[in-house]
Design an enzyme around this catalytic site. Structure first.
Site, PDB file in Angstrom:
ATOM      1  N   GLU A  36     -60.780  30.020  43.256  1.00 28.89           N
ATOM      2  CA  GLU A  36     -61.136  28.984  44.224  1.00 28.89           C
ATOM      3  C   GLU A  36     -62.438  29.300  44.944  1.00 28.89           C
ATOM      4  O   GLU A  36     -63.230  28.402  45.234  1.00 28.89           O
ATOM      5  CB  GLU A  36     -59.994  28.767  45.227  1.00 28.89           C
ATOM      6  N   CYS A 195     -64.238  10.665  38.388  1.00 25.71           N
ATOM      7  CA  CYS A 195     -64.745  10.063  39.628  1.00 25.71           C
ATOM      8  C   CYS A 195     -66.017  10.785  40.047  1.00 25.71           C
ATOM      9  O   CYS A 195     -66.093  11.398  41.108  1.00 25.71           O
ATOM     10  CB  CYS A 195     -63.671  10.142  40.720  1.00 25.71           C
ATOM     11  N   CYS A 202     -64.780   4.620  35.592  1.00 23.93           N
ATOM     12  CA  CYS A 202     -63.692   3.861  36.213  1.00 23.93           C
ATOM     13  C   CYS A 202     -62.737   3.253  35.179  1.00 23.93           C
ATOM     14  O   CYS A 202     -61.541   3.111  35.433  1.00 23.93           O
ATOM     15  CB  CYS A 202     -64.262   2.778  37.110  1.00 23.93           C
ATOM     16  N   CYS A 205     -60.001   5.534  34.482  1.00 26.21           N
ATOM     17  CA  CYS A 205     -59.404   6.192  35.643  1.00 26.21           C
ATOM     18  C   CYS A 205     -57.944   5.800  35.827  1.00 26.21           C
ATOM     19  O   CYS A 205     -57.609   4.611  35.811  1.00 26.21           O
ATOM     20  CB  CYS A 205     -60.191   5.836  36.905  1.00 26.21           C
ATOM     21  N   CYS A 211     -57.659   1.548  43.310  1.00 26.17           N
ATOM     22  CA  CYS A 211     -58.880   1.996  43.987  1.00 26.17           C
ATOM     23  C   CYS A 211     -59.553   0.822  44.696  1.00 26.17           C
ATOM     24  O   CYS A 211     -59.968  -0.154  44.065  1.00 26.17           O
ATOM     25  CB  CYS A 211     -59.839   2.620  42.972  1.00 26.17           C
TER      26      CYS A 211
HETATM   27  N1  ADE Z   1     -62.546  23.228  41.736  1.00 19.05           N
HETATM   28  C1  ADE Z   1     -61.970  23.860  42.765  1.00 19.05           C
HETATM   29  N2  ADE Z   1     -60.730  24.280  42.446  1.00 19.05           N
HETATM   30  C2  ADE Z   1     -60.527  23.902  41.161  1.00 19.05           C
HETATM   31  C3  ADE Z   1     -59.459  24.068  40.253  1.00 19.05           C
HETATM   32  N3  ADE Z   1     -58.349  24.698  40.620  1.00 19.05           N
HETATM   33  N4  ADE Z   1     -59.608  23.568  39.010  1.00 19.05           N
HETATM   34  C4  ADE Z   1     -60.742  22.936  38.666  1.00 19.05           C
HETATM   35  N5  ADE Z   1     -61.795  22.751  39.467  1.00 19.05           N
HETATM   36  C5  ADE Z   1     -61.684  23.238  40.703  1.00 19.05           C
END
Ligand code: ADE
Length: 358
Positions: A36, A195, A202, A205, A211
């Site tokens: 993350e 998106c 779209c 999507c 939306c």
């Molecule tokens: N960007 C931030 N966290 C992510 C995740 N877990 N999977 C893909 N893109 C991300």
């Protein structure tokens, strides 16, 4: 709005079409945290090799905490936003000293780690802990998710005002979903793959029918754009100084842009100065050394967050003066340059020097 209809459509789509990514195949909070943080300002395809190498070199919080910062920055080399790497290292030491080396499972404790904000904390708790403990499910709101929600509900505003309006919507979706792990992965996935900022897909999507921006042909104006002044463009000139078949490199201060990385001396071209004059002056000012310039490397363009540069580097021979600077510096054989972490713009020059030395 019937939030549970939206979450059902999203989760079904994610389960059928979501990418299989390495951090989606683990619930190890350490690995999830690393992913993350890497993904905070960087795309999935860029992160993939860094994530694999990082976990191989630092497989646990303890391994990361015990590593020298230079080794962490070396793994981060080229990924950008190096404060993330420094914070990750600092946070690992905090987890060892304050949590006995066990990654914390409380939202407040995760938020207290350097480099972890509300959205990243929500992602870590959700992805690592919520599958076995539903009370650990939290909303997320990274750049991709902001765009999805601003369009889905036609939310006006930018910056903190927009975030303030979106957090309750992210929370409402969490409250409506059974499987918040898949919901949050799906929101990120949709923002990254369909998106998109411009030319969103779209027609493909899963939320097309729900939306509000799509229904009113306003995907182009949501989220509202911030008016930014044009990014400045600087010409930077510097020198690869040779003395006894070694080259001079210096370390940037810990704080500030590219903190702790190594570089060849150089700086901004002033008005009425040639690039050659800039290189000679910057070397004199930064190191106290006098040099004679040789041939130029091919100029390198690089974009940072708030400005762009073109880097003009010259080979140079040392003439006089001992390196006189408060920054750490070393003379190295070009073959050893790989042991130091350089800013991305320097990569081509480092490679060329290393190739010429073998
Ligand atoms: N960007 C931030 N966290 C992510 C995740 N877990 N999977 C893909 N893109 C991300």
């Amino acid at each position: 709005v019937e939030y549970s209809i939206v979450t059902h459509a999203l989760i079904a789509w994610y389960k059928a079409c979501g990418r299989v990514l390495p951090w989606r195949q683990t619930h190890d909070p350490y690995a999830v945290w690393v992913s993350e943080v890497m993904l905070q300002q960087t795309q999935v395809t860029t992160v993939l090799p860094y994530y694999a190498r990082f976990l191989q070199q630092f497989p646990t919080v303890q391994a990361l905490a015990a590593a020298p910062l230079a080794a962490v920055l070396k793994q981060w080399e080229g990924l950008g936003y190096y404060t993330r790497g420094r914070n990750l290292h600092k946070a690992a030491q905090q987890i060892v000293s304050e949590h006995n080396g066990v990654f914390p499972g409380e939202f407040e404790a995760v938020m207290a780690l350097p480099g972890v904000g509300r959205s990243t904390a929500g992602a870590i708790l959700t992805f690592a802990f919520s599958p076995v403990d539903k009370s650990k499910a939290h909303p997320i709101l990274d750049g991709n998710v902001k765009r999805v929600l601003a369009r889905l509900f036609c939310i006006d505003g930018t910056g903190p005002a927009l975030e303030k309006a979106l957090w309750p919507l992210a929370q409402a979706l969490v409250d409506a979903a059974e499987d918040v792990y898949s919901l949050n992965q799906a929101l990120m996935e949709l923002g990254a793959t369909h998106c998109k900022r411009s030319d969103p897909h779209c027609l493909l999507c899963p939320l097309k029918a729900h939306c509000q921006a799509y229904a009113t042909s306003q995907t182009g104006i949501y989220p509202h754009k911030v008016k930014r002044p044009p990014t400045p463009h600087y010409a930077i000139a510097g020198a690869v100084i040779w003395k006894n078949n070694q080259v001079y490199i210096q370390q940037r201060p810990e704080s500030g842009l590219l903190g702790g990385l190594w570089e060849f001396p150089g700086g901004k071209q002033e008005a009425d100065e040639t690039l050659e004059q800039t290189a000679v002056r910057e070397v004199q000012e930064e190191t106290g050394m006098t040099i004679k310039l040789g041939n130029a490397f091919t100029p390198i363009d690089h974009a940072y967050t708030h400005f762009k540069i073109t880097l003009h580097m010259f080979n140079a021979t040392w003439l006089s003066g001992d390196a006189n600077t408060n920054q750490p510096f070393v003379w190295v054989n070009p073959a050893q340059l790989n042991d130091y972490a350089f800013p991305k713009a320097n990569g081509v020059i480092v490679k060329a020097l290393m190739a010429s030395s073998t």
